[in-house]
Write an enzyme that holds these catalytic residues in place. Structure first.
Site, PDB file in Angstrom:
ATOM      1  N   THR A   1      -9.140 -19.312  -8.961  1.00 12.67           N
ATOM      2  CA  THR A   1     -10.433 -18.820  -8.319  1.00 12.67           C
ATOM      3  C   THR A   1     -10.128 -17.791  -7.333  1.00 12.67           C
ATOM      4  OG1 THR A   1     -12.530 -18.916  -7.295  1.00 12.67           O
ATOM      5  CG2 THR A   1     -10.802 -20.743  -6.959  1.00 12.67           C
TER       6      THR A   1
ATOM      7  N   GLU B   1     -11.670 -17.582  -4.695  1.00  9.62           N
ATOM      8  CA  GLU B   1     -12.125 -17.952  -3.471  1.00  9.62           C
ATOM      9  C   GLU B   1     -10.618 -18.635  -2.662  1.00  9.62           C
ATOM     10  OE1 GLU B   1     -15.420 -20.601  -2.976  1.00  9.62           O
ATOM     11  OE2 GLU B   1     -16.340 -19.648  -5.159  1.00  9.62           O
TER      12      GLU B   1
HETATM   13  N1  LIG Z   1     -17.996 -20.621 -12.438  1.00  3.73           N
HETATM   14  C1  LIG Z   1     -17.169 -19.618 -11.627  1.00  3.73           C
HETATM   15  O1  LIG Z   1     -17.773 -18.800 -11.211  1.00  3.73           O
HETATM   16  C2  LIG Z   1     -15.698 -19.644 -11.401  1.00  3.73           C
HETATM   17  C3  LIG Z   1     -15.149 -18.600 -10.872  1.00  3.73           C
HETATM   18  C4  LIG Z   1     -13.639 -18.539 -10.669  1.00  3.73           C
HETATM   19  C5  LIG Z   1     -12.835 -19.821 -11.192  1.00  3.73           C
HETATM   20  N2  LIG Z   1     -13.551 -20.738 -11.927  1.00  3.73           N
HETATM   21  C6  LIG Z   1     -12.888 -21.924 -12.435  1.00  3.73           C
HETATM   22  O2  LIG Z   1     -13.077 -22.188 -13.843  1.00  3.73           O
HETATM   23  C7  LIG Z   1     -13.073 -23.319 -14.095  1.00  3.73           C
HETATM   24  C8  LIG Z   1     -14.228 -23.700 -14.882  1.00  3.73           C
HETATM   25  O3  LIG Z   1     -15.434 -23.519 -13.929  1.00  3.73           O
HETATM   26  P1  LIG Z   1     -16.925 -23.855 -14.485  1.00  3.73           P
HETATM   27  O4  LIG Z   1     -17.720 -22.994 -13.677  1.00  3.73           O
HETATM   28  O5  LIG Z   1     -17.094 -23.698 -16.032  1.00  3.73           O
HETATM   29  O6  LIG Z   1     -17.068 -25.455 -13.935  1.00  3.73           O
HETATM   30  P2  LIG Z   1     -18.069 -26.656 -14.644  1.00  3.73           P
HETATM   31  O7  LIG Z   1     -18.256 -27.207 -13.011  1.00  3.73           O
HETATM   32  O8  LIG Z   1     -19.276 -25.901 -15.141  1.00  3.73           O
HETATM   33  O9  LIG Z   1     -17.256 -27.561 -15.709  1.00  3.73           O
HETATM   34  C9  LIG Z   1     -16.398 -28.128 -15.178  1.00  3.73           C
HETATM   35  C10 LIG Z   1     -15.777 -29.122 -16.380  1.00  3.73           C
HETATM   36  O10 LIG Z   1     -14.646 -29.954 -16.220  1.00  3.73           O
HETATM   37  C11 LIG Z   1     -15.041 -31.347 -16.560  1.00  3.73           C
HETATM   38  N3  LIG Z   1     -14.060 -32.133 -15.533  1.00  3.73           N
HETATM   39  C12 LIG Z   1     -14.452 -32.244 -14.384  1.00  3.73           C
HETATM   40  N4  LIG Z   1     -13.666 -33.243 -13.782  1.00  3.73           N
HETATM   41  C13 LIG Z   1     -12.903 -33.452 -14.922  1.00  3.73           C
HETATM   42  C14 LIG Z   1     -11.909 -34.573 -14.946  1.00  3.73           C
HETATM   43  N5  LIG Z   1     -11.218 -35.168 -14.025  1.00  3.73           N
HETATM   44  N6  LIG Z   1     -11.297 -34.615 -16.080  1.00  3.73           N
HETATM   45  C15 LIG Z   1     -11.780 -34.133 -17.352  1.00  3.73           C
HETATM   46  N7  LIG Z   1     -12.474 -33.149 -17.268  1.00  3.73           N
HETATM   47  C16 LIG Z   1     -13.295 -32.954 -15.940  1.00  3.73           C
HETATM   48  C17 LIG Z   1     -16.505 -31.328 -16.445  1.00  3.73           C
HETATM   49  O11 LIG Z   1     -16.995 -32.654 -17.064  1.00  3.73           O
HETATM   50  C18 LIG Z   1     -17.129 -30.120 -16.833  1.00  3.73           C
HETATM   51  O12 LIG Z   1     -17.303 -30.022 -18.165  1.00  3.73           O
HETATM   52  C19 LIG Z   1     -12.604 -24.399 -12.911  1.00  3.73           C
HETATM   53  O13 LIG Z   1     -11.443 -24.536 -12.849  1.00  3.73           O
HETATM   54  C20 LIG Z   1     -13.378 -23.197 -11.806  1.00  3.73           C
HETATM   55  O14 LIG Z   1     -12.638 -23.550 -10.545  1.00  3.73           O
HETATM   56  C21 LIG Z   1     -15.060 -20.819 -11.903  1.00  3.73           C
END
Ligand SMILES: NC(=O)c1ccc[n+]([C@@H]2O[C@H](COP(=O)([O-])OP(=O)(O)OC[C@H]3O[C@@H](n4cnc5c(N)ncnc54)[C@H](O)[C@@H]3O)[C@@H](O)[C@H]2O)c1
Length: 336
Positions: free
Chosen positions: A123, A125
Site C-alpha cells: 500500500t 500508506e
Molecule cells: N483497499 C485499498 O484501498 C487498498 C489499497 C492499497 C493496498 N491494499 C492492500 O490490498 C490487499 C487487499 O485489500 P482489500 O481492501 O481487498 O482488503 P479486505 O479487507 O476487503 O479483504 C481482506 C481479505 O483477507 C482475508 N484475510 C484476512 N486475514 C486473513 C488471514 N489471516 N488468512 C487468510 N485470509 C485472511 C479476509 O477474510 C478478506 O477476505 C491488502 O493487502 C491491502 O493491504 C488495499
C-alpha cells in the site's frame, strides 16, 4: 497455469479472481482465505461449480493450510491482510500476526517451491504523508498507523526473501481503491450506503485530507502488468493522479445520489491521520499500464453497483455484528 490468490474473498482479491479467470480461459485459480469479518463468499458466488476455481478456507498464518494451498501453484498473489486503519488503531494484534507473520508463513511456504512469481500487494500508506511531490518507490518508509507499519514490514520481508533466497518477488504499492464488493466500513461504500439510507456521513476533521483514487479494475490490470512484466525484486507504485480531498469526494457522492449536504457530519479526526497521499508512478507507466476508466465514470459505475446490490451491503450492515460494533466504537462517541 495455476494461481494462488490469498484474501480472494475480500474486496480487491475477489475482483482480481474474476479478472484472472476472465482474462485467461485456461488458468486455474485457488483462493486461500480465512473469511474474517471482511471476507465474504458472496463475492465469489457466481464461481460456484466453475471447474477452474477452488476455495480453501484457511489462514495464511497456518503452515499446513499454506502448504496445501500451494500444491501445483506457479503464481502467487498475496492480498490477505487486515486492512482497516481505524480498526488497527482500536486494536493492532491481528494486524501484526496476519500482515507480518502471515506474510512470513506464505513466503516460507513458497521458498522451496518452484514458484514462477510471488506478487506481494502493498500500500502507498507505507510512505506516510506526502507534501507537494509524489513519493517514488525509493522514498524512505514512514508509516503512521499500526496498519501501514505492519504492511511496511510485510513488504520488506518479501523483498528480503528475494535478496536472500532469490524468491521471484514483485511488489505493488497502490493508492486508495474503490469499486464493487468493498466492505462498507471503507469511505466510499460507507458514504454511498449511509446516504442511500439518509444517514449521516462521518467526515474526519476538516475533510481536507487528500487521496489518490484508483478504480479496482484498473488496479487488477496494474497487478497483472507487474506480475507479467515487472522486474523481479522491484516495487511498483500504482496510482492515477486523480487526487481529491475527502470533503470534495463526499460532496460528489451526495451530488450523484441527489442527496443533501446536510447529511455531512464533521467528526473528531483519526489519530495519526495522514494529510496527503501522492505517488510517482513513472516506473509502472513505463511497463505500459494506464488506468482505463476516468474517475467520474468509475465513481458513477460504483455508485450504480451499490444501488443495485442493496441486499449485499444491507446483509453486512444490518446483519453482521462485526460492522455494527465497529461502527458504534468508531463513530458512536464522536456523536454520529
Ligand atoms: N483497499 C485499498 O484501498 C487498498 C489499497 C492499497 C493496498 N491494499 C492492500 O490490498 C490487499 C487487499 O485489500 P482489500 O481492501 O481487498 O482488503 P479486505 O479487507 O476487503 O479483504 C481482506 C481479505 O483477507 C482475508 N484475510 C484476512 N486475514 C486473513 C488471514 N489471516 N488468512 C487468510 N485470509 C485472511 C479476509 O477474510 C478478506 O477476505 C491488502 O493487502 C491491502 O493491504 C488495499
Amino acid at each position: 497455469m495455476k494461481y494462488l490468490v490469498t484474501g480472494g474473498a475480500g474486496f480487491i482479491g475477489s475482483n482480481f479472481v474474476h479478472f484472472l479467470l476472465s482474462r485467461d480461459s485456461t488458468c486455474e485459480v485457488v483462493v486461500l482465505d480465512a473469511l474474517t469479518y471482511a471476507g465474504n463468499l458472496e463475492n465469489l458466488d457466481d464461481l460456484k461449480g466453475n471447474p477452474r476455481f477452488s476455495f480453501i478456507h484457511g489462514d495464511v498464518r497456518d503452515r499446513e493450510a499454506v502448504a496445501g494451498s500451494l500444491e501445483g501453484v506457479e503464481g502467487v498473489f498475496h492480498f490477505a491482510a487486515e486492512t482497516h486503519v481505524d480498526r488497527s488503531i482500536l486494536g493492532s494484534s491481528e494486524f501484526i500476526t496476519t500482515n507480518v507473520l502471515g506474510t512470513h508463513t506464505l513466503l516460507e511456504g513458497c521458498r522451496t517451491r518452484g514458484i514462477r512469481r510471488f506478487l506481494h500487494v502493498g500500500t502507498d500508506e507505507v510512505y506516510g504523508s506526502a507534501e507537494e511531490v509524489g513519493f517514488p518507490e525509493t522514498a524512505v518508509l514512514a508509516p503512521s498507523s499500526p496498519y501501514s507499519a505492519s504492511k511496511a514490514a510485510a513488504d520488506l520481508l518479501a523483498l528480503a526473501y528475494h535478496k536472500t533466497y532469490q524468491l521471484p518477488v514483485v511488489v505493488t504499492r497502490s493508492s486508495n481503491n474503490f469499486g464493487p464488493y468493498q466492505f462498507p466500513e471503507k469511505m466510499i461504500p460507507l458514504f454511498v450506503t449511509q446516504a442511500a439510507e439518509n444517514r449521516p456521513l462521518p467526515v474526519y476533521g476538516d475533510g481536507m485530507q487528500k487521496r489518490d483514487w484508483l478504480y479496482v479494475e484498473d488496479n487488477c490490470e496494474a497487478i497483472w502488468t507487474v506480475y507479467e512484466k515487472g522486474e523481479i525484486g522491484t516495487i511498483y507504485n500504482v496510482g492515477t493522479g486523480t487526487v481529491l480531498t475527502n470533503l470534495a469526494l463526499t460532496r460528489e457522492i451526495l451530488r450523484l445520489l441527489g442527496k443533501s449536504e446536510t447529511l455531512i457530519r464533521h467528526v473528531e479526526d483519526r489519530p495519526g491521520h495522514d494529510r496527503c497521499y501522492l505517488l510517482d508512478c513513472t516506473r509502472l507507466f513505463r511497463l505500459g499500464w494506464a488506468p482505463r476508466q476516468s474517475f467520474s465514470e468509475a465513481l458513477f459505475g460504483t455508485i450504480e453497483w451499490y444501488k443495485t446490490h442493496e441486499a449485499w451491503w444491507k446483509g453486512i450492515k444490518e446483519k453482521k455484528a462485526s460492522f455494527q460494533q465497529y461502527y458504534e466504537a468508531q463513530y458512536g462517541k464522536r456523536g454520529v
